[in-house]
Design a protein around this motif. Sequence first.
Motif, PDB file in Angstrom:
ATOM      1  N   LEU A 449       0.827  -1.208   0.000  1.00 52.34           N
ATOM      2  CA  LEU A 449       0.000   0.000   0.000  1.00 52.34           C
ATOM      3  C   LEU A 449       0.860   1.255   0.000  1.00 52.34           C
ATOM      4  O   LEU A 449       0.488   2.280  -0.573  1.00 52.34           O
ATOM      5  CB  LEU A 449      -0.938   0.007   1.212  1.00 52.34           C
ATOM      6  CG  LEU A 449      -1.999  -1.100   1.273  1.00 52.34           C
ATOM      7  CD1 LEU A 449      -2.952  -0.851   2.433  1.00 52.34           C
ATOM      8  CD2 LEU A 449      -2.780  -1.204  -0.029  1.00 52.34           C
ATOM      9  N   ASN A 455      -1.939   1.884  -5.516  1.00 49.99           N
ATOM     10  CA  ASN A 455      -2.648   1.527  -4.283  1.00 49.99           C
ATOM     11  C   ASN A 455      -2.883   2.721  -3.365  1.00 49.99           C
ATOM     12  O   ASN A 455      -3.257   2.539  -2.202  1.00 49.99           O
ATOM     13  CB  ASN A 455      -1.865   0.455  -3.512  1.00 49.99           C
ATOM     14  CG  ASN A 455      -1.899  -0.892  -4.194  1.00 49.99           C
ATOM     15  OD1 ASN A 455      -2.811  -1.176  -4.975  1.00 49.99           O
ATOM     16  ND2 ASN A 455      -0.908  -1.727  -3.927  1.00 49.99           N
ATOM     17  N   GLU A 456      -2.694   3.942  -3.868  1.00 53.97           N
ATOM     18  CA  GLU A 456      -2.817   5.117  -2.999  1.00 53.97           C
ATOM     19  C   GLU A 456      -4.214   5.256  -2.410  1.00 53.97           C
ATOM     20  O   GLU A 456      -4.377   5.610  -1.241  1.00 53.97           O
ATOM     21  CB  GLU A 456      -2.432   6.388  -3.763  1.00 53.97           C
ATOM     22  CG  GLU A 456      -0.945   6.672  -3.723  1.00 53.97           C
ATOM     23  CD  GLU A 456      -0.615   8.144  -3.845  1.00 53.97           C
ATOM     24  OE1 GLU A 456      -1.454   8.904  -4.375  1.00 53.97           O
ATOM     25  OE2 GLU A 456       0.483   8.535  -3.414  1.00 53.97           O
ATOM     26  N   ASN A 457      -5.246   4.984  -3.202  1.00 52.89           N
ATOM     27  CA  ASN A 457      -6.614   5.096  -2.679  1.00 52.89           C
ATOM     28  C   ASN A 457      -6.869   4.058  -1.586  1.00 52.89           C
ATOM     29  O   ASN A 457      -7.564   4.335  -0.600  1.00 52.89           O
ATOM     30  CB  ASN A 457      -7.635   4.948  -3.801  1.00 52.89           C
ATOM     31  CG  ASN A 457      -7.756   6.223  -4.624  1.00 52.89           C
ATOM     32  OD1 ASN A 457      -7.553   7.327  -4.118  1.00 52.89           O
ATOM     33  ND2 ASN A 457      -8.062   6.080  -5.904  1.00 52.89           N
ATOM     34  N   LYS A 458      -6.314   2.868  -1.750  1.00 57.00           N
ATOM     35  CA  LYS A 458      -6.447   1.844  -0.707  1.00 57.00           C
ATOM     36  C   LYS A 458      -5.709   2.272   0.561  1.00 57.00           C
ATOM     37  O   LYS A 458      -6.170   2.008   1.673  1.00 57.00           O
ATOM     38  CB  LYS A 458      -5.920   0.503  -1.211  1.00 57.00           C
ATOM     39  CG  LYS A 458      -6.753  -0.108  -2.330  1.00 57.00           C
ATOM     40  CD  LYS A 458      -6.170  -1.446  -2.751  1.00 57.00           C
ATOM     41  CE  LYS A 458      -6.994  -2.071  -3.875  1.00 57.00           C
ATOM     42  NZ  LYS A 458      -6.423  -3.363  -4.324  1.00 57.00           N
ATOM     43  N   LEU A 459      -4.545   2.904   0.365  1.00 60.36           N
ATOM     44  CA  LEU A 459      -3.797   3.415   1.511  1.00 60.36           C
ATOM     45  C   LEU A 459      -4.610   4.475   2.248  1.00 60.36           C
ATOM     46  O   LEU A 459      -4.676   4.468   3.484  1.00 60.36           O
ATOM     47  CB  LEU A 459      -2.461   3.998   1.046  1.00 60.36           C
ATOM     48  CG  LEU A 459      -1.608   4.702   2.098  1.00 60.36           C
ATOM     49  CD1 LEU A 459      -1.250   3.763   3.245  1.00 60.36           C
ATOM     50  CD2 LEU A 459      -0.332   5.277   1.456  1.00 60.36           C
ATOM     51  N   GLU A 461      -7.859   4.754   2.335  1.00 57.16           N
ATOM     52  CA  GLU A 461      -8.957   4.078   3.029  1.00 57.16           C
ATOM     53  C   GLU A 461      -8.471   3.441   4.325  1.00 57.16           C
ATOM     54  O   GLU A 461      -9.173   3.490   5.349  1.00 57.16           O
ATOM     55  CB  GLU A 461      -9.573   3.012   2.123  1.00 57.16           C
ATOM     56  CG  GLU A 461     -10.323   3.574   0.923  1.00 57.16           C
ATOM     57  CD  GLU A 461     -10.755   2.486  -0.045  1.00 57.16           C
ATOM     58  OE1 GLU A 461     -10.579   1.289   0.296  1.00 57.16           O
ATOM     59  OE2 GLU A 461     -11.244   2.826  -1.139  1.00 57.16           O
ATOM     60  N   ARG A 462      -7.287   2.845   4.283  1.00 57.80           N
ATOM     61  CA  ARG A 462      -6.734   2.197   5.481  1.00 57.80           C
ATOM     62  C   ARG A 462      -6.448   3.235   6.566  1.00 57.80           C
ATOM     63  O   ARG A 462      -6.781   3.029   7.745  1.00 57.80           O
ATOM     64  CB  ARG A 462      -5.461   1.443   5.107  1.00 57.80           C
ATOM     65  CG  ARG A 462      -4.827   0.674   6.262  1.00 57.80           C
ATOM     66  CD  ARG A 462      -5.727  -0.463   6.749  1.00 57.80           C
ATOM     67  NE  ARG A 462      -5.076  -1.250   7.763  1.00 57.80           N
ATOM     68  CZ  ARG A 462      -4.368  -2.356   7.509  1.00 57.80           C
ATOM     69  NH1 ARG A 462      -4.247  -2.791   6.263  1.00 57.80           N
ATOM     70  NH2 ARG A 462      -3.807  -3.021   8.482  1.00 57.80           N
ATOM     71  N   GLN A 465      -9.656   4.480   8.033  1.00 59.67           N
ATOM     72  CA  GLN A 465     -10.228   3.487   8.948  1.00 59.67           C
ATOM     73  C   GLN A 465      -9.527   3.514  10.307  1.00 59.67           C
ATOM     74  O   GLN A 465     -10.172   3.449  11.356  1.00 59.67           O
ATOM     75  CB  GLN A 465     -10.114   2.091   8.326  1.00 59.67           C
ATOM     76  CG  GLN A 465     -10.734   0.984   9.153  1.00 59.67           C
ATOM     77  CD  GLN A 465     -10.533  -0.383   8.503  1.00 59.67           C
ATOM     78  OE1 GLN A 465      -9.747  -0.517   7.563  1.00 59.67           O
ATOM     79  NE2 GLN A 465     -11.243  -1.377   8.983  1.00 59.67           N
TER      80      GLN A 465
END
Length: 628
Positions: A449, A455-459, A461-462, A465
């Motif tokens: 991530l 994967n920046e958008n997933k990062l 989101e993480r 969260q």
Amino acid sequence: MYIEYSLGTHDGQEWIHSAERDCTLNIRCIFRIIVLFFYGIILASCRVEEKNSILILTFEHLNSLENICNREKNSLRNSGFLELCPESIRFTHAYVPSTLTLPNLSTLLTGLYPYQHQVRHNGPPGLNSEFVTIAEVALQNNFRTAFFSGGPPVFRKSGLNQGFELFNENLKITSRTIHNPFFEQVLKFREWLSSEVKNQGFLAAFYIPDLLFKDSTKTNDLGEARSLGFENQLEEIDESLFQLISTMKKAQTWNKTTVILMGLNGRPNPERTSVIQPLNLHSENVQVTLLIKPSYSSQSSRAQRTFDDPVSMADVGRTVFELLGQGLRKKIDSEAYFPALSLKPNIESTSAPWPGQRAIPIESGWLLGHNFGQIRSGVVLNHELIFFDEKPKYFNTLTDRLESRPNVFHGINDKQISVPIQNLIKIGYKAWKWPDSLPVAQFQIPQELWWRSENENKLLERIDQITKSGFPSSPLDSWAALISMRSRQTKKLSKFIKRLNNPGWSYEKNSCYQLSNQMKMSFTERKNCRSKLFLLWLDWNLGENRKTESELVKTSFFKSLAQLEIKRRIQKINWGLNLIWNDYSLSVPEINELDLILTKPEFVKDRLLFSRTLENLEILNQQDSAFY
């Protein structure tokens, strides 16, 4: 009269013996014998001066599980491992004293444990000049010395340069890599060997971080792109090692060189989710690969065998001191608890003694290096692995190979375990616990991530969260704000700006933003805007309008922009590596006023232009190591 001298096999020996056989006992003959006698002494002294060299190769992420001497990929045509292993002693239970790079290299160079040389993490101040290194001893004995660094954190400022005539730390940061690959270091070594060393003895050491960067793009000898992954990086190292060995054989130095190949730590274990990698004292992170190839005469038999007793990197350092002709030094008091021993007798003979019960200290100063907490410590005691935590635990590595079932510590009555812990206390260690004020979740974000731009958008989101559960403000907020800006997610951007509580990001309060729509600005107005990058952008826009000096301004602007982007990439990689580089500036991204203003719709063209230009700028391939 016939007199024979034991002068070895030098070319001049037969001439000496022939002359003596023809000699009669008279004054002239006696004088001639005296001359020949001193000539023989000179020849003998020349041979004493011949030195066997020492080559040290140290690798990140090369633990004992990577059995490089028995890998399927050793069918590779140009395999350095296939060349080295048949001539080497393989130490199956070799341990590093720390999970971190600089403490381990300091131990290798001094023969001392971290609690003795006081290098506990990868940050400053580094190794103190009061400690004598193997390079200093080698230099005093007229060896040529050189160190080849593959990148952070091994730079001159670490103090590891002591005694090295050449300390090669030049680092070219490109858009694809931020380290010097092993094959490039081999080329530099080849040049040094031919131009500086020639026929002299040498001590050369390599720091090879390639296995850290398993997501870096590599090419093989044919220029073909190599797919990503740990195994492919290891294959690249194998080929580069072959080139290094070939270079030494061509220079006729291979047989006369003792070669030490050793890991500095292990790679992350995906099953070990309860501990942060730099704090992992389990065997997969502290039990490493160690091969030692002795120097040989051309007729000597090779030394392929295994040594199965526990040894430490401190032992390897002491061994090098002895190979350089310096005996074991006077022991300091703390060595009574954890002595370091020379392996030289065990390299030379299979019958040399080695202590049966021996404790080896291990530690991690990662928390200390970031001012988060204290040192975590433990002891390897044969097949027992002991952690000196707040609630001490130990593992039987014979019956519990995965080290997943800690045994109960019964206190002072459990002498086998309590004695090593008491010795740790005597030399200054304390029981360790994870700091209550430090949320562990921020260090548990997967590497992919952080490292991969897709994967920046997933990062984001993480991070979003994690921060929902009362998470205190941290560098993660800055990363989330930066990603929100780039992806124009205004709601999340507002959230993280609020969490950061930075008034400088307000359009109304920031003097830089007030200049964005002005065609002219006074000296005072420029002075109030402290962002150099923002001012360069304004000058470039104005230059485009005025059509004067616009190319010079544009070049300066894009160079600064490229430097900022590379620095951010290095910072993200550091997070992916669990912040093993201690510099605080390598954890918090620098967010500029330009980042925020480019989120406005009217500047969408600028934003797209910047992205395209940065992809093509050659400046990305010509940066230095100023960011470390």
